[in-house]
Design a protein around this motif. Structure first.
Motif, mmCIF file in Angstrom:
data_model
loop_
_atom_site.group_PDB
_atom_site.id
_atom_site.type_symbol
_atom_site.label_atom_id
_atom_site.label_comp_id
_atom_site.label_asym_id
_atom_site.label_seq_id
_atom_site.Cartn_x
_atom_site.Cartn_y
_atom_site.Cartn_z
ATOM 1 N N GLY A 265 38.888 35.306 30.441
ATOM 2 C CA GLY A 265 39.375 36.256 31.165
ATOM 3 C C GLY A 265 39.835 35.933 32.305
ATOM 4 O O GLY A 265 39.497 35.001 32.973
ATOM 5 N N SER A 266 41.026 36.615 32.717
ATOM 6 C CA SER A 266 41.806 36.025 33.892
ATOM 7 C C SER A 266 41.206 36.755 35.235
ATOM 8 O O SER A 266 40.973 37.998 35.070
ATOM 9 C CB SER A 266 43.038 36.047 33.508
ATOM 10 N N VAL A 267 41.665 36.210 36.290
ATOM 11 C CA VAL A 267 41.495 36.857 37.515
ATOM 12 C C VAL A 267 42.351 38.323 37.597
ATOM 13 O O VAL A 267 42.071 39.322 37.999
ATOM 14 C CB VAL A 267 42.038 36.054 38.650
ATOM 15 N N ALA A 268 43.496 38.101 37.100
ATOM 16 C CA ALA A 268 44.723 39.345 37.045
ATOM 17 C C ALA A 268 44.277 40.245 36.284
ATOM 18 O O ALA A 268 44.231 41.657 36.869
ATOM 19 C CB ALA A 268 45.988 38.756 36.610
ATOM 20 N N LYS A 269 43.601 40.071 35.013
ATOM 21 C CA LYS A 269 43.009 41.093 34.229
ATOM 22 C C LYS A 269 41.942 41.764 34.935
ATOM 23 O O LYS A 269 41.553 42.921 34.949
ATOM 24 C CB LYS A 269 42.507 40.373 32.837
ATOM 25 N N GLY A 270 40.901 40.804 35.575
ATOM 26 C CA GLY A 270 39.670 41.237 36.278
ATOM 27 C C GLY A 270 40.185 42.345 37.292
ATOM 28 O O GLY A 270 39.316 43.442 37.404
ATOM 29 N N GLN A 271 41.360 42.102 38.180
ATOM 30 C CA GLN A 271 41.597 42.984 39.142
ATOM 31 C C GLN A 271 42.071 44.457 38.365
ATOM 32 O O GLN A 271 41.454 45.371 39.048
ATOM 33 C CB GLN A 271 42.729 42.540 39.877
ATOM 34 N N ASP A 272 42.565 44.428 37.159
ATOM 35 C CA ASP A 272 42.970 45.723 36.758
ATOM 36 C C ASP A 272 41.900 46.434 36.419
ATOM 37 O O ASP A 272 41.483 47.706 36.574
ATOM 38 C CB ASP A 272 43.828 45.442 35.460
ATOM 39 N N VAL A 273 40.801 45.760 35.745
ATOM 40 C CA VAL A 273 39.396 46.280 35.236
ATOM 41 C C VAL A 273 38.765 46.974 36.522
ATOM 42 O O VAL A 273 38.229 48.131 36.442
ATOM 43 C CB VAL A 273 38.575 45.351 34.452
#
Length: 247
Positions: free
Chosen positions: A56-64
């Motif tokens: 999982g990416s940092v960018a995806k993590g920010q969205d979640v």
């Protein structure tokens, strides 16, 4: 009675005794199926045993995070008035040494999650089993990896373009700010360790009854909204309905 008959009876008795011993609750319930055990056997250990494959990416993590976490923990992990901040209080020097210097400061205002936690597996395990607060165990494996990556980025442990995975998480562990700060010489870790309490058992003229109570001071009533509406709908604990308390 012949020796063969005696032997047969003895053998039958042994088998019956063994069966009773192996199943003391015979007729009550049933053995858990492999799938049922698998559903509960989700712990992730410090050596990463139990960690599922994925990334999982940092960018995806920010969205979640902004969709499912920020309402309690703030957009940048600063958290609301109710919850302790997730990020903050760690430095590049801490990442290098593995010990958080601010933990030794009595004047430091907070003890954030990244200041205290020693293993990245703890973050992964807890988020996977307990978050979001109102709907635990609903995050996908990718979402858990992503949220952990986002938290690590908030602490400047990994860069903004980082993708956390089961392949590189052990390397990330080597950058955890408090990785060398965990103590194991206590009773909660080892039975031979020192206990965390030093009570002395009362042997004479002891109190016959002990009453343990707590109360919510009037100044705190409704300061964070109605507490009963903020608790999970499961488990034994229930929040106090602060709308019914007289100030």
């Amino acid at each position: 009675m012949s020796k063969l008959a005696k032997f047969s009876l003895a053998a039958a008795g042994f088998v019956m005794a063994a069966s009773v011993y192996a199943a003391p609750f015979n007729g009550i319930g049933r053995a858990a199926t492999p799938d049922e055990i698998k559903a509960w056997d989700i712990d992730v250990r410090p050596d990463f045993k139990g960690l599922p494959a994925g990334s999982g990416s940092v960018a995806k993590g920010q969205d979640v995070w902004e969709a499912k976490c920020a309402s309690c923990h703030g957009v940048f992990g600063e958290s609301t008035e109710v919850f302790t901040p997730i990020a903050g209080g760690t430095t590049a020097a801490d990442i290098k040494s593995g010990k958080v210097a601010n933990l030794a400061r009595l004047d430091f205002p907070q003890r954030t999650t990244l200041m205290k936690v020693a293993t990245v597996s703890t973050l992964w395990d807890y988020i996977n089993r307990a978050m979001p607060w109102t709907n635990p165990k609903t995050l996908t494996t990718e979402e858990v990896y992503s949220v952990v990556a986002y938290i690590l980025n908030l602490g400047e442990i990994v860069p903004a373009d980082f993708v956390l995975s089961d392949k590189n998480i052990a390397e990330v562990q080597k950058r955890m700010p408090n990785r060398n700060g965990m103590q194991t010489n206590h009773g909660l870790w080892d039975l031979k360790g020192k206990p965390d309490v030093k009570n002395v058992a009362c042997m004479k003229d002891c109190k016959k009854e002990v009453s343990i109570t707590s109360f919510l001071p009037g100044s705190a009533v409704d300061s964070h909204g109605n507490l009963v509406e903020q608790n999970r709908p499961i488990g034994p604990a229930r929040g106090l309905d602060t709308t019914k308390i007289k100030k």
